[in-house]
Design a protein around this motif. Structure first.
Motif, PDB file in Angstrom:
ATOM      1  N   ILE A   1     -32.553 -40.148  19.124  1.00 13.04           N
ATOM      2  CA  ILE A   1     -33.152 -38.828  18.978  1.00 13.04           C
ATOM      3  C   ILE A   1     -33.243 -38.280  20.153  1.00 13.04           C
ATOM      4  O   ILE A   1     -33.169 -36.954  20.459  1.00 13.04           O
ATOM      5  CB  ILE A   1     -34.418 -39.127  18.299  1.00 13.04           C
ATOM      6  N   GLU A   2     -33.484 -38.942  21.305  1.00  8.08           N
ATOM      7  CA  GLU A   2     -33.714 -38.305  22.648  1.00  8.08           C
ATOM      8  C   GLU A   2     -32.342 -39.034  23.541  1.00  8.08           C
ATOM      9  O   GLU A   2     -32.261 -40.357  23.516  1.00  8.08           O
ATOM     10  CB  GLU A   2     -35.082 -38.497  23.261  1.00  8.08           C
TER      11      GLU A   2
ATOM     12  N   ASP B   1     -30.557 -29.297  26.057  1.00 10.43           N
ATOM     13  CA  ASP B   1     -29.158 -29.275  25.337  1.00 10.43           C
ATOM     14  C   ASP B   1     -29.340 -30.256  24.364  1.00 10.43           C
ATOM     15  O   ASP B   1     -30.114 -30.992  24.224  1.00 10.43           O
ATOM     16  CB  ASP B   1     -28.063 -29.932  26.261  1.00 10.43           C
ATOM     17  N   VAL B   2     -28.906 -29.777  23.136  1.00 15.55           N
ATOM     18  CA  VAL B   2     -28.931 -30.431  22.013  1.00 15.55           C
ATOM     19  C   VAL B   2     -27.446 -30.842  21.437  1.00 15.55           C
ATOM     20  O   VAL B   2     -26.475 -30.059  21.461  1.00 15.55           O
ATOM     21  CB  VAL B   2     -29.567 -29.816  20.589  1.00 15.55           C
ATOM     22  N   PHE B   3     -27.178 -32.241  21.319  1.00 15.60           N
ATOM     23  CA  PHE B   3     -25.912 -32.639  20.934  1.00 15.60           C
ATOM     24  C   PHE B   3     -25.805 -33.025  19.631  1.00 15.60           C
ATOM     25  O   PHE B   3     -26.623 -33.793  19.047  1.00 15.60           O
ATOM     26  CB  PHE B   3     -25.449 -33.656  21.782  1.00 15.60           C
ATOM     27  N   PHE B   4     -24.743 -32.736  18.814  1.00 17.12           N
ATOM     28  CA  PHE B   4     -24.510 -32.786  17.464  1.00 17.12           C
ATOM     29  C   PHE B   4     -23.294 -33.906  17.259  1.00 17.12           C
ATOM     30  O   PHE B   4     -22.216 -33.397  17.880  1.00 17.12           O
ATOM     31  CB  PHE B   4     -24.263 -31.522  16.714  1.00 17.12           C
TER      32      PHE B   4
ATOM     33  N   GLN C   1     -22.448 -38.548   5.839  1.00 18.30           N
ATOM     34  CA  GLN C   1     -23.779 -39.267   6.273  1.00 18.30           C
ATOM     35  C   GLN C   1     -23.826 -39.252   7.817  1.00 18.30           C
ATOM     36  O   GLN C   1     -25.065 -39.273   8.268  1.00 18.30           O
ATOM     37  CB  GLN C   1     -24.109 -40.374   5.842  1.00 18.30           C
ATOM     38  N   GLU C   2     -22.779 -39.383   8.353  1.00 13.81           N
ATOM     39  CA  GLU C   2     -22.772 -39.646   9.986  1.00 13.81           C
ATOM     40  C   GLU C   2     -22.571 -38.588  10.877  1.00 13.81           C
ATOM     41  O   GLU C   2     -22.518 -38.227  11.929  1.00 13.81           O
ATOM     42  CB  GLU C   2     -21.964 -40.826  10.407  1.00 13.81           C
ATOM     43  N   VAL C   3     -22.499 -37.221  10.018  1.00 18.78           N
ATOM     44  CA  VAL C   3     -22.070 -36.067  10.725  1.00 18.78           C
ATOM     45  C   VAL C   3     -23.357 -35.311  11.037  1.00 18.78           C
ATOM     46  O   VAL C   3     -24.230 -35.117  10.005  1.00 18.78           O
ATOM     47  CB  VAL C   3     -20.815 -35.176   9.919  1.00 18.78           C
ATOM     48  N   GLY C   4     -23.195 -34.633  12.118  1.00 14.51           N
ATOM     49  CA  GLY C   4     -24.484 -33.619  12.285  1.00 14.51           C
ATOM     50  C   GLY C   4     -25.908 -34.470  12.927  1.00 14.51           C
ATOM     51  O   GLY C   4     -26.959 -33.637  12.871  1.00 14.51           O
ATOM     52  N   PHE C   5     -25.641 -35.552  13.215  1.00 15.07           N
ATOM     53  CA  PHE C   5     -26.767 -36.396  13.893  1.00 15.07           C
ATOM     54  C   PHE C   5     -27.154 -35.812  15.160  1.00 15.07           C
ATOM     55  O   PHE C   5     -26.021 -35.576  16.007  1.00 15.07           O
ATOM     56  CB  PHE C   5     -26.638 -37.827  14.052  1.00 15.07           C
ATOM     57  N   ALA C   6     -28.163 -35.393  15.705  1.00 18.71           N
ATOM     58  CA  ALA C   6     -28.713 -34.682  16.900  1.00 18.71           C
ATOM     59  C   ALA C   6     -29.329 -35.461  17.871  1.00 18.71           C
ATOM     60  O   ALA C   6     -30.076 -36.256  17.716  1.00 18.71           O
ATOM     61  CB  ALA C   6     -29.248 -33.288  16.660  1.00 18.71           C
ATOM     62  N   SER C   7     -29.098 -35.196  18.967  1.00 21.15           N
ATOM     63  CA  SER C   7     -29.877 -35.804  19.986  1.00 21.15           C
ATOM     64  C   SER C   7     -30.160 -34.637  21.255  1.00 21.15           C
ATOM     65  O   SER C   7     -28.874 -34.275  21.597  1.00 21.15           O
ATOM     66  CB  SER C   7     -29.127 -37.071  20.629  1.00 21.15           C
ATOM     67  N   THR C   8     -31.515 -34.777  21.417  1.00 13.68           N
ATOM     68  CA  THR C   8     -31.872 -33.556  22.585  1.00 13.68           C
ATOM     69  C   THR C   8     -32.038 -34.159  24.008  1.00 13.68           C
ATOM     70  O   THR C   8     -32.385 -35.360  24.204  1.00 13.68           O
ATOM     71  CB  THR C   8     -33.136 -32.937  22.216  1.00 13.68           C
ATOM     72  N   CYS C   9     -31.427 -33.533  24.944  1.00 12.68           N
ATOM     73  CA  CYS C   9     -31.485 -33.939  26.278  1.00 12.68           C
ATOM     74  C   CYS C   9     -32.852 -33.365  26.927  1.00 12.68           C
ATOM     75  O   CYS C   9     -32.969 -32.171  27.145  1.00 12.68           O
ATOM     76  CB  CYS C   9     -30.388 -33.487  27.217  1.00 12.68           C
ATOM     77  N   MET C  10     -33.651 -34.262  27.200  1.00  8.64           N
ATOM     78  CA  MET C  10     -35.016 -33.956  27.701  1.00  8.64           C
ATOM     79  C   MET C  10     -34.854 -34.301  29.176  1.00  8.64           C
ATOM     80  O   MET C  10     -36.059 -33.804  29.900  1.00  8.64           O
ATOM     81  CB  MET C  10     -36.030 -35.229  27.268  1.00  8.64           C
ATOM     82  N   GLU C  11     -33.935 -34.624  29.910  1.00 14.73           N
ATOM     83  CA  GLU C  11     -34.022 -34.910  31.255  1.00 14.73           C
ATOM     84  C   GLU C  11     -32.330 -34.557  31.591  1.00 14.73           C
ATOM     85  O   GLU C  11     -31.355 -35.196  31.237  1.00 14.73           O
ATOM     86  CB  GLU C  11     -34.429 -35.967  31.933  1.00 14.73           C
TER      87      GLU C  11
ATOM     88  N   TYR D   1     -36.985 -33.188  17.523  1.00 13.47           N
ATOM     89  CA  TYR D   1     -37.657 -33.536  16.348  1.00 13.47           C
ATOM     90  C   TYR D   1     -36.988 -32.548  15.093  1.00 13.47           C
ATOM     91  O   TYR D   1     -36.596 -33.005  14.145  1.00 13.47           O
ATOM     92  CB  TYR D   1     -38.917 -33.405  15.939  1.00 13.47           C
ATOM     93  N   TYR D   2     -36.856 -31.054  15.357  1.00 10.85           N
ATOM     94  CA  TYR D   2     -36.438 -30.436  14.253  1.00 10.85           C
ATOM     95  C   TYR D   2     -34.941 -30.717  13.902  1.00 10.85           C
ATOM     96  O   TYR D   2     -34.630 -30.907  12.881  1.00 10.85           O
ATOM     97  CB  TYR D   2     -36.422 -28.854  14.899  1.00 10.85           C
TER      98      TYR D   2
END
Length: 424
Positions: free
Chosen positions: A261-262, A287-290, A298-308, A336-337
């Motif tokens: 998630i992060e 940045d948010v990566f998809f 089911q495996e497309v569009g999972f997101a991970s946000t860069c916090m640093e 989270y969103y």
């Protein structure tokens, strides 16, 4: 008084009872190599969980006769080193792919054979006898396997050992299955908590309004709703051939995005990249990566946000980067969103599949984004940080118990099938 143990002279066995025999596999088993059709003989899969009816994910051949016959109580093992522990005594009649070795014996108890030849110690020994050019893809053929030495008690003791292990292993498996179910429930609760919080907020008494998006439903009256295209821009990742990977600068992979998630601060991947590429495909805070492509929606569009920021990094071509250009999104809230379940409904509804599911920039640009005030975004992220930390801690404790139980089970089976523990 305990029985006398002697050195077997075989590294993987170690000590064994003095009255047990040391025999080569070729003297106890015969290879079954009859070729059959998977139309007449049900196709089976050789897995780490044993021999089962063919999995939907198994590779299938148009040559229906290119199979090996398997009879009830045959021992089957995948000969490839990258399929370690894929073996077992078959509870079914059917057929398996030619890569597998099929053995049968009239002098051995099938249940004992299953524990003896499907334990970690034997698996390591089996693949040690393998040959090939690439270490993790070599295989062990029967001409070498039949030379492997194994410890053999009397048939009566084989049955006793098998019965005891059946009871003990069954109890261990029941405990671990309950723990796994509990973990899945915790994961579902965590996901529902995230989705509920980023769509309804923290105040249960707040006035609501229609979001005009059917799968989102009502949202707090003072929240805004926008399309992601109006909040920033999208960029597909870098595309390079295989020889550029393994050295160079940090590389954010599909797996880094899919699993987290992060985004991890330290990624394992490396790629040779130019200054221009590192600028174009940079990885910055916010940045948010998809995940962009997969075999299933089911495996497309999972997101991970860069916090640093990850200095000098670039990101994979199977990933889309969203970089905010306004101040409307707090990265801690975005984390989270964009990982919430509401997006699954959007992608499933809107995406077309040909051979692989693929998320285009055009589709992603239309993704709705709910925007509470900056203060409420911070409150939501802090609330979810605390709740998710607690849930993740519970999951981690249960996973640790499962790992300990699996280690105990592995040790228990090894100790009994090599005679270090005695059935009393």
């Amino acid at each position: 008084m305990s029985r006398r143990l002697v050195d077997s002279g075989v590294e993987w066995i170690g000590k064994m009872p003095a009255n047990w025999k040391l025999r080569r596999i070729g003297n106890l088993f015969e290879q079954r190599s009859e070729k059959v059709s998977d139309i007449e003989y049900e196709p089976l899969s050789v897995t780490k969980n044993g021999i089962v009816k063919q999995l939907a994910t198994a590779a299938k051949s148009n040559d229906h006769t290119n199979r090996k016959k398997v009879c009830l109580n045959d021992f089957v093992i995948n000969s490839r080193s990258d399929r370690k522990m894929s073996s077992g005594v078959s509870p079914l009649e059917g057929s398996v792919s030619l890569i597998n070795i099929v053995l049968h014996s009239t002098d051995m108890d099938p249940s004992f054979v299953n524990y003896l030849l499907k334990n970690y110690g034997f698996a390591e020994e089996f693949y040690r006898w393998g040959t090939g050019i690439v270490e993790d893809l070599w295989s062990t053929n029967y001409s070498r396997m039949k030379k492997i030495l194994i410890p053999i008690p009397s048939l009566e003791e084989q049955k006793k050992i098998a019965n005891l292990l059946e009871d003990k292993v069954s109890k261990i498996n029941n405990i671990t299955e309950k723990l796994k179910l509990s973990i899945e429930e915790l994961k579902k609760y965590k996901q529902s908590l995230i989705t509920e919080t980023v769509t309804k907020g923290l105040d249960p008494n707040v006035e609501m309004k229609n979001s005009e998006t059917s799968y989102i439903g009502d949202i707090p009256f003072n929240w805004n709703i926008s399309r992601i295209r109006y909040l920033g821009f999208l960029q597909n990742g870098i595309s390079k051939s295989g020889e550029y990977f393994g050295s160079g600068h940090p590389f954010v992979s599909y797996s880094d995005v899919y699993k987290n998630i992060e985004l991890p601060k330290n990624v394992d991947g490396l790629v040779e990249s130019t200054n221009e590429e590192r600028e174009r495909y940079s990885v910055r805070k916010g940045d948010v990566f998809f995940t962009r492509t997969s075999e299933t929606i089911q495996e497309v569009g999972f997101a991970s946000t860069c916090m640093e920021e990850v200095p000098g990094a670039v990101f994979a071509g199977f990933v889309i980067r969203f970089r905010p250009e306004t101040q409307e999104l707090n990265p801690a809230y975005a984390k989270y969103y964009f990982r919430s379940e509401i997006h699954r409904k959007f992608f499933v509804k809107e995406m077309n599949i040909v051979t692989r599911a693929s998320l285009s920039q055009g589709l992603l640009k239309r993704l709705p984004v709910l925007l509470p005030s900056q203060e409420e975004q911070r409150e939501i992220s802090q609330f979810l940080d605390e709740k998710c930390y607690h849930i993740d801690s519970l999951i981690e404790k249960k996973q640790k118990i499962i790992a300990e139980m699996e280690s105990y089970k592995k040790s228990l089976i090894y100790e009994y099938v090599t005679g270090k523990k005695e059935v009393v």
